[in-house]
Design a protein around this motif. Structure first.
Motif, PDB file in Angstrom:
ATOM      1  N   ASN A 139       0.716  -1.101   0.034  1.00  0.00           N
ATOM      2  CA  ASN A 139      -0.076   0.181   0.063  1.00  0.00           C
ATOM      3  C   ASN A 139       0.852   1.131  -0.066  1.00  0.00           C
ATOM      4  OD1 ASN A 139      -2.330  -1.501  -0.138  1.00  0.00           O
ATOM      5  ND2 ASN A 139      -2.737  -1.210   2.008  1.00  0.00           N
ATOM      6  N   ASN A 169      -6.719  -1.538  -1.940  1.00  0.00           N
ATOM      7  CA  ASN A 169      -6.377  -1.083  -0.828  1.00  0.00           C
ATOM      8  C   ASN A 169      -6.221  -2.268   0.115  1.00  0.00           C
ATOM      9  OD1 ASN A 169      -5.834   0.230   1.502  1.00  0.00           O
ATOM     10  ND2 ASN A 169      -7.667   0.859   1.726  1.00  0.00           N
ATOM     11  N   TYR A 170      -5.120  -3.279   0.009  1.00  0.00           N
ATOM     12  CA  TYR A 170      -4.971  -4.445   0.867  1.00  0.00           C
ATOM     13  C   TYR A 170      -3.689  -5.029   0.471  1.00  0.00           C
ATOM     14  CZ  TYR A 170      -7.141  -7.238  -2.941  1.00  0.00           C
ATOM     15  OH  TYR A 170      -7.391  -7.778  -3.900  1.00  0.00           O
ATOM     16  N   ARG A 197       6.169   5.543   0.411  1.00  0.00           N
ATOM     17  CA  ARG A 197       4.921   6.324   0.622  1.00  0.00           C
ATOM     18  C   ARG A 197       5.268   7.761   1.265  1.00  0.00           C
ATOM     19  NH1 ARG A 197      -0.794   4.693   3.491  1.00  0.00           N
ATOM     20  NH2 ARG A 197      -1.565   6.829   3.847  1.00  0.00           N
ATOM     21  N   ILE A 229      -6.422   5.255   3.180  1.00  0.00           N
ATOM     22  CA  ILE A 229      -5.371   4.065   2.743  1.00  0.00           C
ATOM     23  C   ILE A 229      -4.341   3.675   3.805  1.00  0.00           C
ATOM     24  CG2 ILE A 229      -3.445   3.278   1.035  1.00  0.00           C
ATOM     25  CD1 ILE A 229      -4.525   5.669  -0.783  1.00  0.00           C
ATOM     26  N   HIS A 239      -1.787   2.041   5.935  1.00  0.00           N
ATOM     27  CA  HIS A 239      -0.352   1.455   6.136  1.00  0.00           C
ATOM     28  C   HIS A 239      -0.191   0.407   7.038  1.00  0.00           C
ATOM     29  CE1 HIS A 239       3.979   1.580   7.102  1.00  0.00           C
ATOM     30  NE2 HIS A 239       4.101   2.620   5.833  1.00  0.00           N
TER      31      HIS A 239
END
Length: 366
Positions: free
Chosen positions: A12, A32-33, A106, A113, A115
């Motif tokens: 992610n 989103n995983y 990131r 989202i 983390h």
């Protein structure tokens, strides 16, 4: 030749989104995983080079063929990968097969989202990945170096070389430093070191994935990454994967307008390619004719026969000479005929070292 870069990072951080944007495909499922990418997606993309368009225009080439850059989207890593945690063994194996590592970090805040560690800290993320690569190399060399040293006592030359150069790498790893800081003393040591395929020997480019508003100047998170890269003698670039995704499907004119509105002069792909070329010591040469204008890639220091071999192995095997024109001369003199009349078309032999931008035509016989 092009080159093949593995896109890595924690889950992610934007790896798959960046991959989709760079290759202008939706081949990688961006979700989103963690572990949405399990099998590594591979994309080939043409390397943009405005010189190629100029050469084609002068030569009246029917086709323009850029050199290719390969991106491999590799599954997200978690702590313990060096011991097989998560998709660790597969992750490490995929990295071993690439020429360089594009380490996506990131550098944006977004509560929507998740983390993996519930925080935004690109330096900690980088260290998590680096630690797993280092531990994997350390485990490998702690077995290989003593074995090579034992064989070396029996007079085995190859083992003696391995014990020396890999022993140096092992000491660096024990100090928490990457194997790429190893300094082989000669070409034989360099060859053995390359064959070891150590993960921390791969050159690394840090990609700071920032929010759209920070795409031009970066942010505080990106600044920390650039400091880290400078301390390591590494490279870093700022990219907004969200912006790159927006560019998919736009025509050239709309892209330029959109980028200008965002305060950018070029897409992230161009910055990554430039940094990648510097990272791997690559250069581009061209072949030009009425049928096609084409770009090719070789390592800096490559000689003319090696360049010929990028086109076809028979050309390298039967190499006679290379008719060579510098790019600036080709443009200024209106093409091959003008360069020839001005005495700028050179006949180069087997020892000629290729220069970036050379326009080449190979003579060979097999």
């Amino acid at each position: 030749m092009g080159f093949r870069c593995g896109i890595v990072g924690l889950p992610n951080v934007g790896k798959s989104t960046l991959f989709n944007a760079l290759t202008e495909t939706q081949a990688a499922q961006a979700a989103n995983y963690p572990f949405c990418t399990i099998e590594p997606n591979v994309g080939q993309v043409g390397v943009p080079d405005p010189r190629l368009d100029k050469l084609a225009e002068i030569a009246g080439s029917a086709k323009i063929i850029p050199t290719q850059l390969g991106f491999v989207d590799i599954a997200g890593l978690v702590r313990g990968a060096s011991k097989g945690e998560g998709l660790g063994n597969q992750f490490l194996g995929n990295i071993r097969e690439v020429d360089a590592i594009i380490h996506v970090l990131r550098c944006f805040e977004d509560d929507d989202i998740q983390h993996v560690d519930n925080r935004v800290d690109p330096i900690a993320d980088a260290e998590t990945v680096e630690t797993e690569l280092l531990l994997s190399d350390l485990e490998s060399l702690e077995k290989r170096v003593p074995a090579a040293a034992k064989r070396a006592t029996g007079g085995d030359k190859e083992s003696k070389i391995a014990a020396s150069v890999l022993g140096q790498a092992l000491e660096l790893l024990r100090e928490g430093k990457p194997a790429r800081l190893t300094q082989p003393r000669d070409e034989e040591e360099a060859r053995v070191f390359r064959q070891a395929q150590l993960l921390t020997a791969k050159p690394v480019l840090y990609v700071c994935n920032v929010e759209e508003a920070a795409a031009a100047e970066g942010n505080a998170h990106a600044a920390r990454v650039f400091e880290k890269a400078a301390a390591e003698g590494a490279s870093a670039v700022i990219v907004s994967a969200a912006i790159e995704a927006e560019l998919i499907g736009m025509d050239k004119e709309d892209r330029l307008i959109f980028l200008e509105e965002m305060g950018l002069h070029e897409a992230g792909l161009a910055r990554i390619i430039r940094a990648g070329y510097e990272l791997l010591d690559l250069l581009t040469f061209f072949t030009v004719g009425p049928k096609e204008a084409r770009a090719w890639t070789v390592h800096k220091g490559a000689k003319a026969p090696e360049a010929a071999g990028e086109i076809h192995s028979d050309m390298q095997r039967g190499f006679i000479r290379a008719e060579t024109i510098a790019f600036d001369d080709f443009i200024a003199l209106g093409g091959e005929n003008g360069a020839k009349e001005a005495g700028k078309l050179r006949q180069e032999g087997k020892e000629y070292v290729v220069h970036d931008g050379d326009v080449m035509h190979f003579k060979f016989n097999v």
